[in-house]
Design a protein around this motif. Structure first.
Motif, PDB file in Angstrom:
ATOM      1  N   LEU A 195       0.810  -1.215   0.000  1.00  0.00           N
ATOM      2  CA  LEU A 195       0.000   0.000   0.000  1.00  0.00           C
ATOM      3  C   LEU A 195       0.844   1.267   0.000  1.00  0.00           C
ATOM      4  CD1 LEU A 195      -2.796  -1.143   2.459  1.00  0.00           C
ATOM      5  CD2 LEU A 195      -3.047  -0.671   0.032  1.00  0.00           C
ATOM      6  N   THR A 196       2.019   1.198   0.614  1.00  0.00           N
ATOM      7  CA  THR A 196       2.874   2.398   0.655  1.00  0.00           C
ATOM      8  C   THR A 196       3.925   2.354  -0.458  1.00  0.00           C
ATOM      9  OG1 THR A 196       4.365   1.348   2.234  1.00  0.00           O
ATOM     10  CG2 THR A 196       2.612   2.711   3.148  1.00  0.00           C
ATOM     11  N   ARG A 197       3.819   1.378  -1.312  1.00  0.00           N
ATOM     12  CA  ARG A 197       4.765   1.185  -2.424  1.00  0.00           C
ATOM     13  C   ARG A 197       6.211   1.190  -1.943  1.00  0.00           C
ATOM     14  NH1 ARG A 197       0.662   3.920  -4.531  1.00  0.00           N
ATOM     15  NH2 ARG A 197      -0.390   2.897  -6.239  1.00  0.00           N
ATOM     16  N   GLY A 198       6.420   0.597  -0.809  1.00  0.00           N
ATOM     17  CA  GLY A 198       7.775   0.453  -0.292  1.00  0.00           C
ATOM     18  C   GLY A 198       8.370   1.741   0.258  1.00  0.00           C
ATOM     19  N   ASN A 199       7.527   2.765   0.413  1.00  0.00           N
ATOM     20  CA  ASN A 199       8.015   4.047   0.952  1.00  0.00           C
ATOM     21  C   ASN A 199       8.127   3.916   2.480  1.00  0.00           C
ATOM     22  OD1 ASN A 199       8.130   6.657   2.034  1.00  0.00           O
ATOM     23  ND2 ASN A 199       7.128   7.514   0.220  1.00  0.00           N
ATOM     24  N   ILE A 200       9.360   3.825   2.963  1.00  0.00           N
ATOM     25  CA  ILE A 200       9.569   3.518   4.386  1.00  0.00           C
ATOM     26  C   ILE A 200       9.039   4.613   5.322  1.00  0.00           C
ATOM     27  CG2 ILE A 200      11.337   3.040   6.157  1.00  0.00           C
ATOM     28  CD1 ILE A 200      10.812   0.668   4.312  1.00  0.00           C
ATOM     29  N   PRO A 201       9.325   5.900   5.050  1.00  0.00           N
ATOM     30  CA  PRO A 201       8.767   6.920   5.956  1.00  0.00           C
ATOM     31  C   PRO A 201       7.241   6.855   6.018  1.00  0.00           C
ATOM     32  CG  PRO A 201      10.431   7.891   4.529  1.00  0.00           C
ATOM     33  CD  PRO A 201      10.220   6.500   4.029  1.00  0.00           C
ATOM     34  N   GLU A 202       6.635   6.613   4.849  1.00  0.00           N
ATOM     35  CA  GLU A 202       5.172   6.514   4.791  1.00  0.00           C
ATOM     36  C   GLU A 202       4.704   5.286   5.582  1.00  0.00           C
ATOM     37  OE1 GLU A 202       3.200   8.615   3.713  1.00  0.00           O
ATOM     38  OE2 GLU A 202       1.323   7.664   3.129  1.00  0.00           O
ATOM     39  N   ALA A 203       5.416   4.174   5.423  1.00  0.00           N
ATOM     40  CA  ALA A 203       5.057   2.940   6.137  1.00  0.00           C
ATOM     41  C   ALA A 203       5.159   3.155   7.648  1.00  0.00           C
ATOM     42  CB  ALA A 203       5.972   1.798   5.688  1.00  0.00           C
ATOM     43  N   CYS A 204       6.187   3.899   8.083  1.00  0.00           N
ATOM     44  CA  CYS A 204       6.336   4.184   9.514  1.00  0.00           C
ATOM     45  C   CYS A 204       5.160   5.008  10.005  1.00  0.00           C
ATOM     46  CB  CYS A 204       7.638   4.946   9.789  1.00  0.00           C
ATOM     47  SG  CYS A 204       9.101   3.957   9.509  1.00  0.00           S
ATOM     48  N   ARG A 205       4.775   6.018   9.174  1.00  0.00           N
ATOM     49  CA  ARG A 205       3.656   6.884   9.590  1.00  0.00           C
ATOM     50  C   ARG A 205       2.366   6.092   9.701  1.00  0.00           C
ATOM     51  NH1 ARG A 205       5.535  11.139   6.759  1.00  0.00           N
ATOM     52  NH2 ARG A 205       4.471  10.576   4.849  1.00  0.00           N
ATOM     53  N   CYS A 206       2.117   5.242   8.710  1.00  0.00           N
ATOM     54  CA  CYS A 206       0.855   4.482   8.708  1.00  0.00           C
ATOM     55  C   CYS A 206       0.801   3.472   9.846  1.00  0.00           C
ATOM     56  CB  CYS A 206       0.689   3.721   7.398  1.00  0.00           C
ATOM     57  SG  CYS A 206       0.503   4.780   5.996  1.00  0.00           S
ATOM     58  N   SER A 207       1.924   2.797  10.089  1.00  0.00           N
ATOM     59  CA  SER A 207       1.896   1.677  11.036  1.00  0.00           C
ATOM     60  C   SER A 207       2.162   2.101  12.468  1.00  0.00           C
ATOM     61  CB  SER A 207       2.967   0.654  10.634  1.00  0.00           C
ATOM     62  OG  SER A 207       4.250   1.255  10.728  1.00  0.00           O
ATOM     63  N   GLY A 208       2.755   3.291  12.617  1.00  0.00           N
ATOM     64  CA  GLY A 208       3.114   3.714  13.969  1.00  0.00           C
ATOM     65  C   GLY A 208       4.398   3.065  14.455  1.00  0.00           C
ATOM     66  N   LEU A 209       5.069   2.339  13.558  1.00  0.00           N
ATOM     67  CA  LEU A 209       6.333   1.696  13.949  1.00  0.00           C
ATOM     68  C   LEU A 209       7.483   2.671  13.733  1.00  0.00           C
ATOM     69  CD1 LEU A 209       5.773  -1.693  12.099  1.00  0.00           C
ATOM     70  CD2 LEU A 209       5.866  -1.403  14.571  1.00  0.00           C
ATOM     71  N   SER A 210       8.510   2.557  14.565  1.00  0.00           N
ATOM     72  CA  SER A 210       9.693   3.379  14.329  1.00  0.00           C
ATOM     73  C   SER A 210      10.446   2.777  13.137  1.00  0.00           C
ATOM     74  CB  SER A 210      10.595   3.403  15.557  1.00  0.00           C
ATOM     75  OG  SER A 210      11.187   2.135  15.719  1.00  0.00           O
ATOM     76  N   ARG A 211      11.309   3.584  12.532  1.00  0.00           N
ATOM     77  CA  ARG A 211      12.064   3.117  11.372  1.00  0.00           C
ATOM     78  C   ARG A 211      12.892   1.879  11.732  1.00  0.00           C
ATOM     79  NH1 ARG A 211      14.710   5.546   6.519  1.00  0.00           N
ATOM     80  NH2 ARG A 211      13.169   7.171   6.605  1.00  0.00           N
ATOM     81  N   ALA A 212      13.568   1.951  12.911  1.00  0.00           N
ATOM     82  CA  ALA A 212      14.429   0.832  13.315  1.00  0.00           C
ATOM     83  C   ALA A 212      13.617  -0.438  13.522  1.00  0.00           C
ATOM     84  CB  ALA A 212      15.189   1.208  14.582  1.00  0.00           C
ATOM     85  N   HIS A 213      12.448  -0.260  14.176  1.00  0.00           N
ATOM     86  CA  HIS A 213      11.578  -1.417  14.454  1.00  0.00           C
ATOM     87  C   HIS A 213      11.077  -2.030  13.146  1.00  0.00           C
ATOM     88  CE1 HIS A 213       8.071  -3.087  17.081  1.00  0.00           C
ATOM     89  NE2 HIS A 213       8.775  -4.024  16.510  1.00  0.00           N
ATOM     90  N   LEU A 214      10.692  -1.163  12.210  1.00  0.00           N
ATOM     91  CA  LEU A 214      10.184  -1.656  10.930  1.00  0.00           C
ATOM     92  C   LEU A 214      11.276  -2.444  10.189  1.00  0.00           C
ATOM     93  CD1 LEU A 214       7.943  -1.803   8.812  1.00  0.00           C
ATOM     94  CD2 LEU A 214       8.678   0.409   7.943  1.00  0.00           C
ATOM     95  N   TYR A 215      12.490  -1.891  10.143  1.00  0.00           N
ATOM     96  CA  TYR A 215      13.581  -2.595   9.465  1.00  0.00           C
ATOM     97  C   TYR A 215      13.866  -3.953  10.113  1.00  0.00           C
ATOM     98  CZ  TYR A 215      14.922   1.050   6.155  1.00  0.00           C
ATOM     99  OH  TYR A 215      14.932   1.923   5.106  1.00  0.00           O
ATOM    100  N   ARG A 216      13.798  -3.955  11.463  1.00  0.00           N
ATOM    101  CA  ARG A 216      14.029  -5.226  12.171  1.00  0.00           C
ATOM    102  C   ARG A 216      13.004  -6.269  11.751  1.00  0.00           C
ATOM    103  NH1 ARG A 216      15.134  -2.532  16.743  1.00  0.00           N
ATOM    104  NH2 ARG A 216      13.084  -2.867  17.656  1.00  0.00           N
ATOM    105  N   LEU A 217      11.736  -5.819  11.692  1.00  0.00           N
ATOM    106  CA  LEU A 217      10.664  -6.761  11.324  1.00  0.00           C
ATOM    107  C   LEU A 217      10.815  -7.233   9.876  1.00  0.00           C
ATOM    108  CD1 LEU A 217       7.640  -4.981  13.029  1.00  0.00           C
ATOM    109  CD2 LEU A 217       8.582  -7.200  13.657  1.00  0.00           C
ATOM    110  N   LEU A 218      11.194  -6.303   8.986  1.00  0.00           N
ATOM    111  CA  LEU A 218      11.348  -6.680   7.574  1.00  0.00           C
ATOM    112  C   LEU A 218      12.454  -7.721   7.423  1.00  0.00           C
ATOM    113  CD1 LEU A 218      10.984  -3.227   5.760  1.00  0.00           C
ATOM    114  CD2 LEU A 218       9.279  -5.013   6.037  1.00  0.00           C
TER     115      LEU A 218
END
Lengths: 126, 462
Positions: free
Chosen positions: B433-456
């Motif tokens: 949905l965010t077309r791989g846009n990480i800042p957008e994905a962080c905003r939508c999910s409420g996850l921090s950038r570091a947390h999101l990268y860890r999960l990915l």
């Protein structure tokens, strides 16, 4: 529940007492609290520890410009409050001095107080 | 050099237009499907997109809204082989720049491109002023959109109307617009239309002379005159009595008016900002609000979101208020327990920010000397609401959650395996949905950038 918070400086002239009497008569059933010094009012605005929460109207009786100037310095503490001011006169400079308090209405400290009471009545009905 | 992208499944058209634009000092590129076009807009944003309507993988008109959500979106010019008035209207509603039939003259395409580029140069060379947002706390997408609108409003002089539920911060936004505008040295004058009894509205707005009516013992300057060279803020403008609206409209148009009892007119150069929680268009339909005034007020509109729709702003607002309160009272900083944070997020705040602040004052008062704030400090009605919410959400989640298949207990996967599968599915949807846009994905999910990268990394997603 609505609350009336009144500030009438202890140095205010007889019109201050007349105003208080008018409020007592017109709003006998409203819960009210009176402050006689700006320091007491400021302390209350900072802490609000006496259980007066929810909707309230703050009425500031400033019968001299000096008093208004002192109240102006407390404007930050009254952010978001519903404020009514009674001013020594309705000169442009006096009204401008009151603007940082963002009053919902400004009346005359010399009375008559019918207009101010009508505004309070309408605000209490909200 | 400005970039232009053509999205059309007809390669001949793409080549033809690319050739047409060559002598215009633009860099033209084309894609033959919507998906390819979207990817190109995301990776290498163009200034203008020529977009076909019927594409093999989607409809161009439907895609306008998605394209406009990109950061710094391009201007969109719809090109079509089959003209459709309804489609053209939809395109205009969705803020397409133009709608051009493919069979038209080459000059049509060139002119439209020139105009779009000129508009873009103008809007991009004048940077938007920042908004003085000292008292506007939050970072949600919906709030930031309002801040952008307010910044634009601060840069011009048109009347602004701010709508939103009670307690959403309409007055704070109005003050921020005033503070960020060229009129910031003038007064910000509040007229609370809902507080004024009908018989006081006219004299409060326009002023009166001594003896103008019974009780007018002194002359009084009107708030409209006081707002000269500043901003007049009409709070709850929907409450302005009909009888006054005509005189007010005239004053707004001509910037002059006559105080009650006076024979001479006064000039006042004020900027108008209004606020209301009411449906003014509905009031116009019921003849409770003048149509001409309504249209005059609706030059720019900012709709403030309710607090429940502002993601994690409730926590930012809470922290801000607690730290301000600690500073004012000289008390040690209060700590927000994670459990209380959850409760604050869960509640729907019908009274919005005003209710939140009152509640926090109560919470601090209830905590007494304690510096950590817990859910049991909340007023009972909020705790009761949240408990009911938890119970109903729990039962409906049980009923509707996609359960692992299997008729017997043995066929059920372990809880961890099931959760891993759900998390991976969520992350996949998020990336799509965010077309791989990480800042957008962080905003939508409420996850921090570091947390999101860890999960990915954990779920081997790229």
């Amino acid at each position: 529940m609505h609350n009336l918070i009144l500030f009438i400086d202890s140095a205010a002239g007889s019109s201050g007492n007349r105003f208080l009497d008018t409020i007592d008569q017109r709003f006998a059933t409203a819960s009210s609290k009176v402050f006689r010094t700006i320091r007491d009012l400021e302390n209350w605005l900072r802490k609000k520890e006496d259980g007066i929460f929810g909707k309230r109207i703050i009425v500031l009786f400033a019968d001299t410009r000096a008093c208004l100037e002192q109240l102006e310095t407390s404007a930050d503490l009254m952010d978001g409050e519903q404020v009514i001011v009674l001013l020594p006169d309705q000169e442009k400079q006096t009204l401008e001095k009151a603007q940082p308090l963002r009053p919902r209405y400004s009346g005359f400290a010399s009375g008559p107080f019918d207009d101010v009471c009508d505004v309070i009545t309408k605000m209490l009905r909200r | 050099m400005d970039k232009v992208l053509i999205i059309d499944d007809d390669e001949q058209i793409c080549r033809f237009l690319s050739r047409c634009f060559k002598d215009m000092d633009v860099e033209a590129d084309y894609r033959l499907s919507l998906a390819e076009g979207m990817a190109q807009i995301s990776q290498n944003p163009p200034a203008v997109v020529f977009l076909d309507v019927f594409l093999p993988d989607g409809n161009g008109i439907d895609a306008i809204r998605t394209i406009r959500k990109f950061p710094d979106p391009p201007e969109i010019i719809i090109i079509t082989g089959s003209e459709d008035p309804d489609g053209a209207e939809t395109a205009m509603h969705n803020k397409a720049w133009d709608y051009i039939p493919k069979r038209g003259a080459v000059s049509n395409f060139k002119d439209a491109l020139n105009r779009a580029l000129e508009y873009r140069r103008q809007t991009h060379t004048v940077p938007l002023p920042g908004l003085s947002r000292d008292n506007i706390i939050g970072d949600s997408r919906r709030l930031n959109r309002c801040i952008d609108q307010a910044a634009k409003a601060a840069a011009n002089e048109v009347p602004v109307i701010i709508t939103g539920e009670t307690g959403t911060g309409k007055e704070i936004f109005s003050k921020a617009i005033h503070d960020s505008s060229p009129r910031c040295r003038g007064d910000f004058v509040v007229v609370d239309c809902a507080a004024l009894p009908d018989h006081l509205v006219e004299s409060t707005l326009f002023g009166h002379t001594k003896g103008a009516f019974t009780g007018a013992d002194n002359a009084k300057i009107g708030l409209m005159a006081l707002a000269d060279r500043g901003t007049l803020f009409l709070d709850e403008v929907g409450e302005l009595p009909l009888a006054i609206q005509k005189k007010f409209l005239r004053a707004l148009q001509e910037k002059k008016f006559r105080p009650v009892g006076s024979k001479t007119e006064i000039r006042s150069d004020f900027r108008l900002i209004c606020a209301t929680h009411r449906d003014l268009s509905g009031m116009v339909a019921k003849k409770e609000f003048r149509e001409d005034l309504f249209f005059r007020l609706f030059s720019a509109k900012i709709q403030l979101p309710p607090l429940k729709d502002r993601d994690d702003d409730v926590i930012l607002l809470t922290r801000h208020h607690l730290s301000k309160k600690a500073r004012l009272t000289g008390a040690p900083d209060w700590t927000l327990s994670p459990e209380l944070g959850e409760e604050l997020r869960m509640y729907t705040w019908p009274g919005n920010i005003r209710e939140l602040i009152n509640t926090l004052d109560l919470v601090c008062s209830d905590a007494g000397q304690g510096t950590t704030l817990f859910p049991h400090h909340l007023p009972p009605h909020i705790r009761a609401f949240n408990i009911r919410e938890k119970l109903s959400t729990g039962s409906s989640a049980m009923a509707s959650a996609p359960m692992p298949s299997g008729d017997t207990v043995d066929a059920l996967p372990t809880f961890k395996a099931h959760m891993d599968k759900s998390k991976k599915a969520y992350l996949e949807s998020l990336l799509t949905l965010t077309r791989g846009n990480i800042p957008e994905a962080c905003r939508c999910s409420g996850l921090s950038r570091a947390h999101l990268y860890r999960l990915l990394q954990q779920y081997e997603l790229k």
